[in-house]
Design a protein around this motif. Structure first.
Motif: not given
Ligand SMILES: NC(=O)c1ccc[n+]([C@@H]2O[C@H](COP(=O)([O-])OP(=O)(O)OC[C@H]3O[C@@H](n4cnc5c(N)ncnc54)[C@H](O)[C@@H]3O)[C@@H](O)[C@H]2O)c1
Ligand SMILES: [Fe+2]
Length: 351
Positions: A93-99
């Motif tokens: 979830s956090t990685m997707d948000l950052a992308k």
């Protein structure tokens, strides 16, 4: 593909050195978007902050939404005008948000405008992914999965992959057993869906077979969880992600997206709930999955669709049927003859 990869225990401590060349001269900060699980823990103290760099804790109580992405990008534009880069540290979830935030720093409008395939127009700002859970493959994929006003769909584009990833298995060592299993099974399911799919090719197969072998070792052969498991699961996630990046996922994901859209069911556990009931499509994979569940003493929720209305079933069926490439990969060009709305309804009723 991701431009640069670093792997190894403790490699998180190289982060300062890794991002240094990407710092812009005019006071544009690096933003560290960290999974809120780590608030008040040791990890934020190890972040190489300089000048006006900023840590933002990502609230991942719910999986990422387009509204949340737009708000974060706006907050950063209002405060800094532009940023040097964004480093996402956390689960999928956090990685997707950052992308997604990286892309929305340079693309006009709302992230909801880019849910689909190849709609993103400009490269985002420099982005780094650092997983703290292994399994989703979000660290390597060319998508960022978002729930928008009308659908749950990724921003799939050549601009979406990270510029750099740092794979440090030490960061996953505190993950709760259930969460670790559910996210790990996301990887296992990626392998099964990719390796049995009609889109399979030698590139996907090479990565999928390796990831599958690692998952089988970790979840069936090992008798207790140790560092070796964290090390291997991180590589399984990477390889599983590479496998689906060049093929597609299948039935478990297509059905689980419906659950997630209507009920907010999380990706990992949702896939497990579906996987429990789809022997018809993946006879061997489901049998092995059930052995993994049993051996690791995990409870998979049941009966989550009890009492839903016809309208709610329709919503899930619509979301799921919309995932055309997934169904086509799983069942072939004539998939609509095999997976009818009626049949899908019966499957949802079993969950
Ligand atoms: N982009 C892609 O290709 C792709 C692929 C699959 C899934 N996804 C997305 O990834 C998300 C699921 O990711 P996930 O399964 O990694 O879970 P997650 O990121 O949603 O996190 C699950 C929970 O674990 C916590 N957590 C994270 N790291 C931890 C750690 N080291 N120790 C303890 N707790 C920790 C989080 O705070 C959260 O409460 C979904 O939003 C899904 O849509 C994306
Ligand atoms: Fe997945």
């Amino acid at each position: 593909m991701v431009d640069y990869v670093v792997y190894g225990r403790g490699s998180f401590d190289q982060l300062g050195e890794i991002i240094e060349p990407h710092r812009k001269k005019h006071g544009e900060p690096m933003i560290f978007l960290i999974d809120h699980f780590f608030e008040g823990k040791q990890l934020p103290n190890r972040v190489p902050l300089q000048d006006n760099d900023k840590i933002i804790f990502a609230d991942v109580t719910h999986e990422p939404k387009t509204k949340q992405v737009d708000a974060l990008a706006k907050q950063l534009k209002d405060e800094f005008g532009m940023i040097s880069g964004i480093i996402g540290i956390g689960g999928g979830s956090t990685m997707d948000l950052a992308k997604a935030v990286s892309l929305m720093m340079t693309n006009p409008g709302s992230s909801a405008d880019y849910q689909g395939w190849d709609l993103v127009k400009f490269p985002g700002v420099y982005k780094v992914g650092i997983p703290t859970l292994s399994g989703t493959g979000a660290e390597v994929s060319r998508t960022t999965v978002l729930t928008g006003p009308t659908r749950k769909l990724g921003m799939n584009s050549d601009f979406t992959p990270f510029n750099q990833i740092v794979l440090d298995p030490q960061l996953t060592e505190n993950a709760p057993i259930n969460q670790r299993f559910y996210t790990g099974m996301d990887c296992y399911i990626h392998c099964i869906e990719s390796l049995t799919g009609t889109y399979l090719n030698e590139f996907s197969k090479a990565y999928g077979e390796k990831a599958l072998e690692l998952c089988q070792y970790i979840f069936l052969e090992k008798d207790r969880w140790d560092e070796e498991c964290d090390d291997k699961l991180m590589m399984a996630s990477y390889a599983g992600g590479m496998s689906i990046a060049y093929s597609q996922v299948g039935v478990a994901h297509a059905v689980s997206y419906g659950l997630s859209y209507l009920l907010g069911t999380k990706h990992g556990v949702g896939n497990c709930i579906v996987m429990n009931h789809i022997e018809e499509y993946y006879p061997q994979g489901v049998k092995e999955f059930k052995r993994m569940v049993e051996k690791n003493k995990i409870d998979i929720p049941q009966g989550i669709c009890k009492g839903l209305s016809d309208e709610q079933f329709e919503t899930m069926i619509n979301v799921s049927m919309g995932m055309k490439p997934l169904w086509e990969n799983a069942l072939g060009k004539d998939w609509e003859k095999i997976m009818t709305r009626d049949k899908l309804r019966k499957l949802y009723e079993k969950l």
